[in-house]
Design a protein around this motif. Structure first.
Motif, PDB file in Angstrom:
ATOM      1  N   TRP A  35     105.020 -29.224  80.290  1.00 26.33           N
ATOM      2  CA  TRP A  35     105.002 -30.694  80.333  1.00 26.33           C
ATOM      3  C   TRP A  35     103.564 -31.224  80.319  1.00 26.33           C
ATOM      4  CZ3 TRP A  35     108.043 -34.692  79.461  1.00 26.33           C
ATOM      5  CH2 TRP A  35     107.648 -35.951  79.923  1.00 26.33           C
ATOM      6  N   THR A  49     105.253 -41.693  78.944  1.00 26.27           N
ATOM      7  CA  THR A  49     106.657 -41.615  79.336  1.00 26.27           C
ATOM      8  C   THR A  49     106.965 -42.646  80.414  1.00 26.27           C
ATOM      9  OG1 THR A  49     106.605 -39.267  78.866  1.00 26.27           O
ATOM     10  CG2 THR A  49     108.442 -40.044  80.192  1.00 26.27           C
ATOM     11  N   PHE A  72     109.755 -45.784  79.853  1.00 30.49           N
ATOM     12  CA  PHE A  72     110.987 -46.023  80.607  1.00 30.49           C
ATOM     13  C   PHE A  72     110.903 -47.226  81.553  1.00 30.49           C
ATOM     14  CE2 PHE A  72     111.791 -41.379  79.739  1.00 30.49           C
ATOM     15  CZ  PHE A  72     112.945 -41.577  79.002  1.00 30.49           C
ATOM     16  N   TYR A 118     113.871 -49.556  83.683  1.00 25.07           N
ATOM     17  CA  TYR A 118     114.040 -49.358  85.126  1.00 25.07           C
ATOM     18  C   TYR A 118     113.850 -50.676  85.884  1.00 25.07           C
ATOM     19  CZ  TYR A 118     113.554 -44.337  84.098  1.00 25.07           C
ATOM     20  OH  TYR A 118     113.719 -43.074  83.607  1.00 25.07           O
ATOM     21  N   CYS A 174     110.282 -37.358  89.225  1.00 25.68           N
ATOM     22  CA  CYS A 174     109.946 -38.789  89.321  1.00 25.68           C
ATOM     23  C   CYS A 174     108.807 -39.224  88.408  1.00 25.68           C
ATOM     24  CB  CYS A 174     109.584 -39.134  90.761  1.00 25.68           C
ATOM     25  SG  CYS A 174     108.077 -38.276  91.316  1.00 25.68           S
ATOM     26  N   GLY A 175     108.105 -38.265  87.776  1.00 26.43           N
ATOM     27  CA  GLY A 175     106.986 -38.648  86.923  1.00 26.43           C
ATOM     28  C   GLY A 175     105.961 -39.458  87.695  1.00 26.43           C
ATOM     29  N   ASP A 210     108.024 -34.052  91.702  1.00 27.29           N
ATOM     30  CA  ASP A 210     107.845 -33.684  90.290  1.00 27.29           C
ATOM     31  C   ASP A 210     106.990 -32.421  90.265  1.00 27.29           C
ATOM     32  OD1 ASP A 210     108.151 -35.482  87.456  1.00 27.29           O
ATOM     33  OD2 ASP A 210     106.763 -33.779  87.390  1.00 27.29           O
ATOM     34  N   HIS A 226     104.781 -31.748  88.108  1.00 27.18           N
ATOM     35  CA  HIS A 226     103.541 -31.996  87.375  1.00 27.18           C
ATOM     36  C   HIS A 226     102.544 -32.725  88.279  1.00 27.18           C
ATOM     37  CE1 HIS A 226     101.230 -34.357  84.173  1.00 27.18           C
ATOM     38  NE2 HIS A 226     100.915 -33.095  83.986  1.00 27.18           N
ATOM     39  N   ALA A 283     106.718 -30.480  93.388  1.00 27.11           N
ATOM     40  CA  ALA A 283     107.737 -29.431  93.580  1.00 27.11           C
ATOM     41  C   ALA A 283     108.652 -29.392  92.362  1.00 27.11           C
ATOM     42  CB  ALA A 283     108.583 -29.711  94.822  1.00 27.11           C
ATOM     43  N   ALA A 284     108.977 -28.199  91.927  1.00 23.21           N
ATOM     44  CA  ALA A 284     110.019 -28.062  90.902  1.00 23.21           C
ATOM     45  C   ALA A 284     111.350 -28.392  91.575  1.00 23.21           C
ATOM     46  CB  ALA A 284     110.043 -26.640  90.369  1.00 23.21           C
ATOM     47  N   TYR A 302     116.021 -39.558  86.997  1.00 22.74           N
ATOM     48  CA  TYR A 302     115.924 -40.496  85.885  1.00 22.74           C
ATOM     49  C   TYR A 302     115.385 -39.796  84.642  1.00 22.74           C
ATOM     50  CZ  TYR A 302     116.497 -44.168  89.413  1.00 22.74           C
ATOM     51  OH  TYR A 302     116.978 -44.970  90.418  1.00 22.74           O
ATOM     52  N   ASP A 303     116.215 -39.699  83.638  1.00 23.19           N
ATOM     53  CA  ASP A 303     115.800 -39.171  82.330  1.00 23.19           C
ATOM     54  C   ASP A 303     115.038 -37.857  82.443  1.00 23.19           C
ATOM     55  OD1 ASP A 303     116.665 -41.127  80.215  1.00 23.19           O
ATOM     56  OD2 ASP A 303     115.658 -42.505  81.567  1.00 23.19           O
ATOM     57  N   ASP A 327     115.507 -32.239  80.614  1.00 21.12           N
ATOM     58  CA  ASP A 327     114.180 -31.637  80.372  1.00 21.12           C
ATOM     59  C   ASP A 327     113.999 -30.344  81.159  1.00 21.12           C
ATOM     60  OD1 ASP A 327     112.937 -33.594  78.669  1.00 21.12           O
ATOM     61  OD2 ASP A 327     112.843 -34.932  80.390  1.00 21.12           O
ATOM     62  N   THR A 330     109.841 -28.781  76.412  1.00 21.14           N
ATOM     63  CA  THR A 330     109.621 -28.795  77.871  1.00 21.14           C
ATOM     64  C   THR A 330     110.611 -27.873  78.570  1.00 21.14           C
ATOM     65  OG1 THR A 330     108.745 -31.030  77.846  1.00 21.14           O
ATOM     66  CG2 THR A 330     109.638 -30.277  79.931  1.00 21.14           C
ATOM     67  N   GLN A 334     110.458 -23.395  80.507  1.00 18.51           N
ATOM     68  CA  GLN A 334     110.837 -23.070  81.889  1.00 18.51           C
ATOM     69  C   GLN A 334     111.868 -21.936  81.940  1.00 18.51           C
ATOM     70  OE1 GLN A 334     111.825 -26.601  84.236  1.00 18.51           O
ATOM     71  NE2 GLN A 334     110.823 -27.894  82.720  1.00 18.51           N
TER      72      GLN A 334
HETATM   73  C1  LIG Z   1     110.997 -37.606  80.585  1.00 21.18           C
HETATM   74  S1  LIG Z   1     110.088 -37.420  82.065  1.00 21.18           S
HETATM   75  C2  LIG Z   1     110.823 -38.616  83.123  1.00 21.18           C
HETATM   76  C3  LIG Z   1     109.932 -38.970  84.259  1.00 21.18           C
HETATM   77  C4  LIG Z   1     110.450 -40.078  85.181  1.00 21.18           C
HETATM   78  N1  LIG Z   1     111.699 -39.730  85.825  1.00 21.18           N
HETATM   79  C5  LIG Z   1     110.620 -41.333  84.392  1.00 21.18           C
HETATM   80  O1  LIG Z   1     111.755 -41.679  84.101  1.00 21.18           O
HETATM   81  O2  LIG Z   1     109.614 -41.956  84.017  1.00 21.18           O
HETATM   82  C6  LIG Z   1     110.658 -35.888  82.687  1.00 21.18           C
HETATM   83  C7  LIG Z   1     110.033 -35.515  84.021  1.00 21.18           C
HETATM   84  O3  LIG Z   1     110.662 -34.345  84.507  1.00 21.18           O
HETATM   85  C8  LIG Z   1     109.694 -33.538  85.116  1.00 21.18           C
HETATM   86  N2  LIG Z   1     110.260 -32.179  85.143  1.00 21.18           N
HETATM   87  C9  LIG Z   1     110.656 -31.426  84.102  1.00 21.18           C
HETATM   88  N3  LIG Z   1     111.164 -30.274  84.533  1.00 21.18           N
HETATM   89  C10 LIG Z   1     111.079 -30.294  85.885  1.00 21.18           C
HETATM   90  C11 LIG Z   1     111.468 -29.392  86.922  1.00 21.18           C
HETATM   91  N4  LIG Z   1     112.034 -28.235  86.627  1.00 21.18           N
HETATM   92  N5  LIG Z   1     111.247 -29.744  88.202  1.00 21.18           N
HETATM   93  C12 LIG Z   1     110.686 -30.942  88.502  1.00 21.18           C
HETATM   94  N6  LIG Z   1     110.287 -31.835  87.581  1.00 21.18           N
HETATM   95  C13 LIG Z   1     110.499 -31.508  86.284  1.00 21.18           C
HETATM   96  C14 LIG Z   1     108.457 -33.712  84.254  1.00 21.18           C
HETATM   97  O4  LIG Z   1     107.282 -33.364  84.917  1.00 21.18           O
HETATM   98  C15 LIG Z   1     108.552 -35.194  83.946  1.00 21.18           C
HETATM   99  O5  LIG Z   1     107.868 -35.963  84.896  1.00 21.18           O
END
Ligand SMILES: C[S@@+](CC[C@H](N)C(=O)[O-])C[C@H]1O[C@@H](n2cnc3c(N)ncnc32)[C@H](O)[C@@H]1O
Length: 353
Positions: free
Chosen positions: A134, A145, A149, A153, A183-184, A205, A207, A232-233, A248-249, A253, A307, A311
């Motif tokens: 990511w 991103t 969104f 929201y 949560c991005g 998140d 990232h 945190a994943a 959310y969205d 991913d 993305t 993983q």
């Molecule tokens: C499309 S973005 C959406 C972000 C946010 N929810 C928003 O709507 O703006 C996807 C998000 O999922 C996170 N993500 C992807 N795989 C993940 C995982 N396994 N654990 C935690 N976060 C993850 C990414 O870092 C990214 O912030």
């Protein structure tokens, strides 16, 4: 036998391509318009190129004139040949100037630029089958991103999506604990926190730069006392007892959405709710052959699939997974009551208990 070329069909198709390519070419000039404040300056009233250049803080008139003609040809602003002036209508301003409008599209232009920036990395993935982390896609995919969104929201989470869930609004009014997973940059978390002052929120998140940005947003909104952001994943979240978990969205991913579903089940309080917001796609590809599906399939090719493939498991559901597949994944995590609580033009909201 080779199919005969139909001139009319060819002309129609090239006509469509002309429109599409014009739209694609508008991406850099529209982005300049946002960054240089040109759309906003025009929202103050009609202006000649010289007036607009001055209004935007002393830009070079020749560039502003060419830009204005380009945006007029795009149909993003209007050109009056008699007075040699440009203007922006209230409807155009909703798209280019009004940040909280549901159709403010700056983020979409940013997202397209981020997709192009990461093109070579994704090309390599087509050959080796791997994914793109990511954080490695483009310089600021995560900011783009968030911006993409945010308008949806701002206008839906508190007004429509949370009220559509069984009993959740009451819990949050009285004081609940919420995890916003994936949560991005935290726009969704902060919108909920502002609306429900008796509740506590943790955004997770994997990232780090997104989480740091989210923390800055929380501090600037004075919400750091009730809102925390942690790296945190999804499957590694150790806190438990959440009344509400939101995603959310981002479920599609994740590399292991089924594993994440099982973990969400573990960390929810008994009687808690998991709200899964996903792109509003149909269950069959053919039913997604429409303008919204087109956008999401393109974004999914460049962003969501790489993305997920980066993983563990690499389920690569894609942005257009559709309700049936999503429900199957959610059910596999141990949720027994799953329903589409509400939807908008771009999103569906699934409630899982
Ligand atoms: C499309 S973005 C959406 C972000 C946010 N929810 C928003 O709507 O703006 C996807 C998000 O999922 C996170 N993500 C992807 N795989 C993940 C995982 N396994 N654990 C935690 N976060 C993850 C990414 O870092 C990214 O912030």
């Amino acid at each position: 036998m080779a199919q005969a070329l139909d001139e009319t069909r060819l002309n129609d198709f090239v006509g469509k391509m002309l429109g599409d390519l014009g739209g694609a070419m508008s991406v850099p000039t529209a982005r300049l318009g946002f960054r240089l404040g040109l759309f906003d300056a025009l929202a103050k009233g009609p202006a000649s190129a010289g007036e607009l250049a001055a209004r935007a803080g002393g830009l070079h008139e020749r560039y502003v004139r060419e830009w204005s003609l380009a945006q007029s040809a795009n149909g993003f602003i209007n050109y009056d040949p008699a007075s040699e002036t440009f203007s922006i209508s209230p409807e155009q301003a909703m798209v280019f100037c009004v940040e909280d409008s549901p159709v403010y599209l700056r983020g979409a232009f940013e997202l397209i630029a981020a997709m192009i920036e990461a093109e070579a990395k994704v090309e390599e993935c087509f050959r080796n089958g791997r994914g793109v982390r990511w954080g490695d896609h483009a310089g600021c995919l995560f900011c783009a991103t968030g911006a993409f969104f945010r308008p949806g929201y701002v206008n839906s989470i508190v007004q429509q999506w949370i009220p559509s869930l069984n009993g959740v609004e009451d819990v949050l009014r009285k004081g609940g604990t919420v995890a916003d997973v994936g949560c991005g940059v935290g726009f969704s978390t902060l919108l909920m926190a502002e609306a429900f002052p008796n509740s506590n929120f943790i955004g997770f998140d994997f990232h780090q730069p997104s989480v740091e940005e989210a923390r800055r947003h929380a501090a600037s909104h004075g919400l750091s006392d009730r809102v925390r952001f942690e790296v945190a994943a999804a499957k590694e979240i150790t806190q438990t007892g959440f009344d509400l978990i939101t995603m959310y969205d981002c479920l599609h991913d994740m590399g292991d959405p089924a594993g994440c579903a099982a973990h969400m089940r573990r960390i929810l309080a008994s009687g808690g709710t998991w709200m899964v917001v996903e792109p509003n796609a149909a269950d069959t590809p053919i039913a997604n052959m429409n303008p919204v599906g087109r956008m999401f399939y393109n974004a999914s090719t460049m962003i969501c699939v790489p993305t997920s493939l980066d993983q563990e498991v690499g389920a690569a559901m894609g942005a257009q997974a559709g309700e049936a597949k999503l429900t199957q994944v959610i059910r596999s995590g141990g949720f027994t009551e799953i329903r589409r609580a509400t939807e908008g033009p771009f999103n569906m909201v699934l409630e899982a208990r």
